[in-house]
Scaffold this motif. Structure first.
Motif, PDB file in Angstrom:
ATOM      1  N   ASP A  45       0.139  -4.593 -13.759  1.00 38.67           N
ATOM      2  CA  ASP A  45      -0.109  -5.832 -14.082  1.00 38.67           C
ATOM      3  C   ASP A  45       0.028  -7.051 -12.831  1.00 38.67           C
ATOM      4  O   ASP A  45      -0.546  -7.998 -12.671  1.00 38.67           O
ATOM      5  N   LEU A  46       0.776  -6.397 -11.824  1.00 37.29           N
ATOM      6  CA  LEU A  46       0.992  -7.228 -10.626  1.00 37.29           C
ATOM      7  C   LEU A  46       1.267  -6.469  -9.302  1.00 37.29           C
ATOM      8  O   LEU A  46       1.864  -5.506  -9.454  1.00 37.29           O
ATOM      9  N   TYR A  47       0.721  -7.018  -8.376  1.00 42.25           N
ATOM     10  CA  TYR A  47       0.981  -6.486  -6.884  1.00 42.25           C
ATOM     11  C   TYR A  47       1.806  -7.521  -6.150  1.00 42.25           C
ATOM     12  O   TYR A  47       1.349  -8.710  -6.227  1.00 42.25           O
ATOM     13  N   ILE A  48       2.630  -6.837  -5.602  1.00 44.37           N
ATOM     14  CA  ILE A  48       3.550  -7.592  -4.460  1.00 44.37           C
ATOM     15  C   ILE A  48       3.321  -7.210  -3.226  1.00 44.37           C
ATOM     16  O   ILE A  48       3.932  -5.785  -2.952  1.00 44.37           O
ATOM     17  N   PHE A  49       2.612  -7.609  -2.220  1.00 39.03           N
ATOM     18  CA  PHE A  49       2.151  -6.929  -1.017  1.00 39.03           C
ATOM     19  C   PHE A  49       2.808  -7.472   0.263  1.00 39.03           C
ATOM     20  O   PHE A  49       2.533  -8.853   0.474  1.00 39.03           O
ATOM     21  N   ASP A  50       3.518  -6.922   0.946  1.00 39.50           N
ATOM     22  CA  ASP A  50       3.700  -7.510   2.443  1.00 39.50           C
ATOM     23  C   ASP A  50       2.483  -7.456   3.341  1.00 39.50           C
ATOM     24  O   ASP A  50       1.736  -6.566   3.200  1.00 39.50           O
ATOM     25  N   ILE A  51       2.348  -8.349   4.186  1.00 41.68           N
ATOM     26  CA  ILE A  51       1.091  -8.690   4.758  1.00 41.68           C
ATOM     27  C   ILE A  51       1.212  -7.501   5.941  1.00 41.68           C
ATOM     28  O   ILE A  51       0.202  -6.819   6.325  1.00 41.68           O
ATOM     29  N   ASN A  52       2.307  -7.339   6.720  1.00 38.86           N
ATOM     30  CA  ASN A  52       2.343  -6.413   8.005  1.00 38.86           C
ATOM     31  C   ASN A  52       3.083  -5.065   7.461  1.00 38.86           C
ATOM     32  O   ASN A  52       4.307  -5.217   7.348  1.00 38.86           O
ATOM     33  N   VAL A  53       2.389  -4.082   7.392  1.00 40.25           N
ATOM     34  CA  VAL A  53       2.867  -2.707   7.203  1.00 40.25           C
ATOM     35  C   VAL A  53       2.456  -1.758   8.324  1.00 40.25           C
ATOM     36  O   VAL A  53       1.576  -1.941   9.112  1.00 40.25           O
ATOM     37  N   PRO A  54       3.243  -0.622   8.617  1.00 44.20           N
ATOM     38  CA  PRO A  54       2.824   0.242   9.789  1.00 44.20           C
ATOM     39  C   PRO A  54       1.481   0.809   9.986  1.00 44.20           C
ATOM     40  O   PRO A  54       0.791   1.010  10.776  1.00 44.20           O
ATOM     41  N   ASP A  55       0.985   1.018   8.622  1.00 47.83           N
ATOM     42  CA  ASP A  55      -0.390   1.786   8.343  1.00 47.83           C
ATOM     43  C   ASP A  55      -1.495   0.981   8.302  1.00 47.83           C
ATOM     44  O   ASP A  55      -2.520   1.100   7.881  1.00 47.83           O
ATOM     45  N   GLY A  56      -1.249  -0.598   8.130  1.00 46.77           N
ATOM     46  CA  GLY A  56      -2.527  -1.424   7.969  1.00 46.77           C
ATOM     47  C   GLY A  56      -1.877  -2.748   7.570  1.00 46.77           C
ATOM     48  O   GLY A  56      -0.848  -2.969   8.243  1.00 46.77           O
ATOM     49  N   ASP A  57      -2.425  -3.531   6.775  1.00 47.16           N
ATOM     50  CA  ASP A  57      -1.997  -4.646   6.170  1.00 47.16           C
ATOM     51  C   ASP A  57      -2.223  -5.168   4.737  1.00 47.16           C
ATOM     52  O   ASP A  57      -3.276  -4.667   4.482  1.00 47.16           O
ATOM     53  N   GLY A  58      -1.564  -5.778   4.071  1.00 45.63           N
ATOM     54  CA  GLY A  58      -1.614  -6.188   2.790  1.00 45.63           C
ATOM     55  C   GLY A  58      -2.764  -6.784   2.411  1.00 45.63           C
ATOM     56  O   GLY A  58      -3.741  -6.744   1.416  1.00 45.63           O
ATOM     57  N   ILE A  59      -3.402  -7.591   3.405  1.00 37.23           N
ATOM     58  CA  ILE A  59      -4.601  -8.304   3.140  1.00 37.23           C
ATOM     59  C   ILE A  59      -5.756  -7.779   3.237  1.00 37.23           C
ATOM     60  O   ILE A  59      -6.741  -7.846   2.205  1.00 37.23           O
ATOM     61  N   SER A  60      -5.927  -6.727   4.027  1.00 40.82           N
ATOM     62  CA  SER A  60      -6.990  -5.615   4.140  1.00 40.82           C
ATOM     63  C   SER A  60      -7.062  -5.004   2.746  1.00 40.82           C
ATOM     64  O   SER A  60      -8.040  -4.460   2.211  1.00 40.82           O
TER      65      SER A  60
END
Length: 215
Positions: A45-60
């Motif tokens: 129902d909801l995503y909470i994503f950090d933008i910067n993570v070790p194997d990529g990024d939440g925006i992508s």
């Protein structure tokens, strides 16, 4: 309500999971790739994503999900304070943005705002005459009360959440059933037929060759 949390800071992740689990069902991962897999395997129902993570990024990640017609509301959390990240987040399809450090109460308020906007509270007012309790699958249309089956309830929630657009049979099948349990499109047509009996035909519109839209 089910939340997918993508956060690689172990300390913050533990704090957020403890906080969110008081009211919601939470799946947490440190990996963008794992988050993508979880989003394919389950409906959130909801995503909470950090933008910067070790194997990529939440925006992508969100851009990819949006390309698959995944309209799940999304809140980004980030340590970046540059406005270019804010712009990129909203261009990718984000619904809200919160900067670290933040109070848990602030996050709670932002989640409540998302719930109000997308009709994610347990009791949803579908129209002036129709209310729907998603927890107990109870639909009240004027003086008439109906208890929906689980898949009927899930279908109604999905159509209502995506009421601004037409939803195809295939999309509902992919989001409501596990891959190895997926039925044919006839299952969706049967569910819609039953929902129309309870709601009224005018509230689920059949767009020929495309799918259904809630009105």
């Amino acid at each position: 309500m089910k939340i997918l949390l993508l956060e690689d800071d172990t300390v913050l992740a533990d704090i957020l999971v403890d906080y969110l689990q008081e009211d919601y069902e939470v799946s947490h991962t440190y990996s963008m790739k794992k988050a993508l897999v979880l989003s394919e395997e389950q409906s959130f129902d909801l995503y909470i994503f950090d933008i910067n993570v070790p194997d990529g990024d939440g925006i992508s990640l969100l851009k990819e999900l949006r390309s698959f017609n995944d309209e799940t509301p999304t809140i980004f959390i980030t340590a970046f304070h540059d406005t270019k990240y804010l712009k990129s987040a909203f261009e990718s399809g984000a619904n809200d943005f919160i900067k670290k450090p933040f109070d848990l109460e602030e996050l709670g308020q932002r989640i409540d705002n998302i719930k109000r906007h997308f009709g994610l509270n347990s009791l949803i007012k579908l129209t002036s005459e129709i209310t729907f309790d998603t927890q107990i699958h109870l639909l009240r249309n004027g003086e008439v009360t109906s208890t929906l089956r689980a898949k009927e309830s899930g279908c109604l929630q999905y159509l209502y959440k995506n009421r601004h657009r037409v939803v195809s049979d295939d999309e509902m099948l992919q989001n409501m059933w596990e891959y190895d349990e997926m039925p044919t499109g006839d299952a969706i047509r049967t569910i819609v037929k039953e929902l129309r009996k309870a709601l009224g035909k005018e509230h689920i519109i059949n767009v020929r060759g495309e799918g259904y839209r809630f009105e």
